[in-house]
Design a protein around this motif. Structure first.
Motif, short mmCIF file in Angstrom:
data_model
loop_
_atom_site.label_atom_id
_atom_site.label_comp_id
_atom_site.label_asym_id
_atom_site.label_seq_id
_atom_site.Cartn_x
_atom_site.Cartn_y
_atom_site.Cartn_z
N GLY A 177 0.81 -1.22 0.00
CA GLY A 177 0.00 0.00 0.00
C GLY A 177 0.84 1.26 0.00
O GLY A 177 0.58 2.20 -0.76
N ASP A 178 1.84 1.29 0.84
CA ASP A 178 2.71 2.46 0.89
C ASP A 178 3.51 2.61 -0.40
O ASP A 178 3.76 3.73 -0.86
CB ASP A 178 3.66 2.37 2.09
N ALA A 179 3.92 1.50 -0.99
CA ALA A 179 4.66 1.55 -2.25
C ALA A 179 3.79 2.14 -3.36
O ALA A 179 4.25 2.97 -4.15
CB ALA A 179 5.15 0.15 -2.64
N VAL A 180 2.53 1.73 -3.40
CA VAL A 180 1.60 2.25 -4.41
C VAL A 180 1.32 3.73 -4.15
O VAL A 180 1.30 4.55 -5.08
CB VAL A 180 0.28 1.43 -4.40
N CYS A 181 1.10 4.10 -2.89
CA CYS A 181 0.84 5.50 -2.54
C CYS A 181 2.00 6.39 -2.96
O CYS A 181 1.79 7.53 -3.42
CB CYS A 181 0.59 5.64 -1.04
N SER A 182 3.21 5.90 -2.81
CA SER A 182 4.39 6.67 -3.20
C SER A 182 4.37 6.97 -4.70
O SER A 182 4.69 8.08 -5.12
CB SER A 182 5.66 5.90 -2.83
N VAL A 183 3.96 5.98 -5.48
CA VAL A 183 3.92 6.16 -6.93
C VAL A 183 2.86 7.17 -7.34
O VAL A 183 3.13 8.12 -8.08
CB VAL A 183 3.67 4.81 -7.65
N VAL A 184 1.63 6.97 -6.85
CA VAL A 184 0.54 7.84 -7.31
C VAL A 184 0.68 9.26 -6.78
O VAL A 184 0.30 10.23 -7.46
CB VAL A 184 -0.85 7.25 -6.97
N SER A 185 1.22 9.43 -5.58
CA SER A 185 1.37 10.77 -5.04
C SER A 185 2.36 11.60 -5.86
O SER A 185 2.26 12.82 -5.95
CB SER A 185 1.83 10.72 -3.57
N GLU A 186 3.32 10.90 -6.47
CA GLU A 186 4.33 11.58 -7.28
C GLU A 186 3.86 11.82 -8.71
O GLU A 186 4.23 12.81 -9.34
CB GLU A 186 5.62 10.77 -7.31
N GLU A 187 3.06 10.88 -9.24
CA GLU A 187 2.78 10.91 -10.68
C GLU A 187 1.34 11.22 -11.06
O GLU A 187 1.09 11.86 -12.08
CB GLU A 187 3.22 9.59 -11.31
N TYR A 188 0.36 10.72 -10.30
CA TYR A 188 -1.04 10.97 -10.64
C TYR A 188 -1.89 10.74 -9.39
O TYR A 188 -2.43 9.65 -9.20
CB TYR A 188 -1.50 10.05 -11.78
N PRO A 189 -2.01 11.75 -8.52
CA PRO A 189 -2.69 11.56 -7.24
C PRO A 189 -4.16 11.16 -7.37
O PRO A 189 -4.94 11.83 -8.05
CB PRO A 189 -2.56 12.93 -6.57
N VAL A 190 -4.50 10.04 -6.75
CA VAL A 190 -5.89 9.60 -6.60
C VAL A 190 -6.03 9.05 -5.18
O VAL A 190 -5.03 8.79 -4.50
CB VAL A 190 -6.28 8.49 -7.62
N LYS A 191 -7.26 8.86 -4.75
CA LYS A 191 -7.48 8.32 -3.43
C LYS A 191 -7.13 6.83 -3.40
O LYS A 191 -7.50 6.07 -4.29
CB LYS A 191 -8.94 8.51 -3.01
N VAL A 192 -6.39 6.42 -2.36
CA VAL A 192 -5.98 5.02 -2.19
C VAL A 192 -6.45 4.52 -0.83
O VAL A 192 -6.21 5.16 0.19
CB VAL A 192 -4.45 4.87 -2.29
N THR A 193 -7.12 3.39 -0.82
CA THR A 193 -7.48 2.70 0.42
C THR A 193 -6.52 1.54 0.61
O THR A 193 -6.37 0.70 -0.29
CB THR A 193 -8.92 2.16 0.36
N LYS A 194 -5.88 1.48 1.77
CA LYS A 194 -4.93 0.40 2.06
C LYS A 194 -5.60 -0.64 2.95
O LYS A 194 -6.02 -0.34 4.06
CB LYS A 194 -3.68 0.95 2.75
#
Length: 315
Positions: A260-277
């Protein structure tokens, strides 16, 4: 579709090592007094002269493995994930990763599905620990066929690799006749644009069942299997974020530090969307039957279907 197998990935790992060692004479295996549990005993039976039991001394085991890697061998060092990544962390960091040696660390009995062994042995932090080490590849295969392919890829890769193994026998869902494994590349199992479900390890099959159930309810979830958590497939994650606008990650690991944190790191940098972990919510497990624990921690298909549906409706 080939025969579906119900088998623990730790056993698949032992089988794969044995098969690979028939043609690769450089593979040597170390264990820390747990060969019967980690299933390196399969290798030991076939190649006793290339198997070394280091006793309950995980740090020493990794140090010896590092020495053989420096001498040109391909050592595999196996123990329970709690001990392999916990007790031996310093040796993995300084003796293996720092000189970028060709050692493969196998962490068995990871996650709450370790069951009756209880909280002390149910490692929920191993992915997070290994992700932080520079140059470490982190793999978490989802079924028998993926583990067989992932083990081959890990042996062929020149550098340190951490492979997560499970205790619980799980149903295979991949077709070995069509399945291909590539380090660092996720796999889209189901297409959909209502929500992107990104799962790893044991949770992939449960998420697959949940997504198929939701399909009947008119919810089209995209399911992505991330077997390599480091390096992670940024392209497939960003594409999913852009095309669905919503992501939910699912893992048998602490929600802190893992997929979850790995995915959040990617989207926050490249295309922010809401993520549920979705995972184990910053707590320890406890002793109990594996399937009951997975249900208790809401990592089975019925629970996941509710969480995925909620995420799809929260865009």
């Amino acid at each position: 579709m080939a025969e579906s197998k119900k088998i623990a990935t730790r056993e698949s790992f032992g089988m794969a090592l044995c098969e690979l060692a028939k043609t690769n004479k450089d593979i040597v295996v170390f264990d820390a007094d747990l060969a019967a549990a980690t299933k390196t005993s399969i290798f030991k039976k076939e190649f006793p002269e290339r198997f070394f039991d280091c006793g309950i001394a995980e740090g020493n085991m990794v140090g010896v493995a590092a020495g053989l890697a420096a001498a040109g061998k391909i050592p595999v060092a196996a123990s329970f994930a709690m001990f392999a990544t916990g007790r031996a962390f310093e040796q993995i960091r300084n003796s293996v990763a720092y000189p970028h040696l060709n050692v493969k660390i196998a962490g068995s009995h990871a996650g709450i599905s370790t069951g009756e062994d209880g909280a002390t042995h149910q490692c929920l932090e191993d992915i997070g620990i290994m992700r932080t080490i520079p140059g470490m590849v982190v793999i978490n295969p989802a079924d028998h066929y993926e583990m067989m392919a992932a083990t081959k890829a890990a042996i062929e890769y020149d550098g340190p690799v951490y492979i997560r193994l499970g205790r619980l026998a799980i149903e295979s869902f991949n077709d070995p006749e069509t399945y291909t494994f590539e380090l660092g590349k996720g796999i889209t199992l189901l297409d959909g644009d209502d929500v992107a479900v990104i799962a790893t390890g044991l949770c992939v099959n449960e998420a697959l069942k949940a997504c198929k159930q939701l399909k009947e309810e008119g919810i089209n979830a995209r399911l992505i299997n991330i077997h390599t958590i480091k390096p992670i497939d940024r392209e497939i994650i960003v594409k999913a974020a852009k095309e669905t606008g919503r992501i939910i990650t699912i893992e048998e690991h602490n929600v802190i530090g893992g997929l979850g944190d790995a995915v959040c790191s990617v989207v926050s940098e490249e295309y922010p969307v809401k993520v549920t972990k979705v995972g184990v919510n910053d707590c320890f497990g406890y002793s109990g039957p594996a399937l009951e624990l997975l249900d208790k921690f809401e990592l089975t298909a019925p629970h996941l279907a509710k969480k995925i549906k909620a995420a799809a409706q929260d865009k």
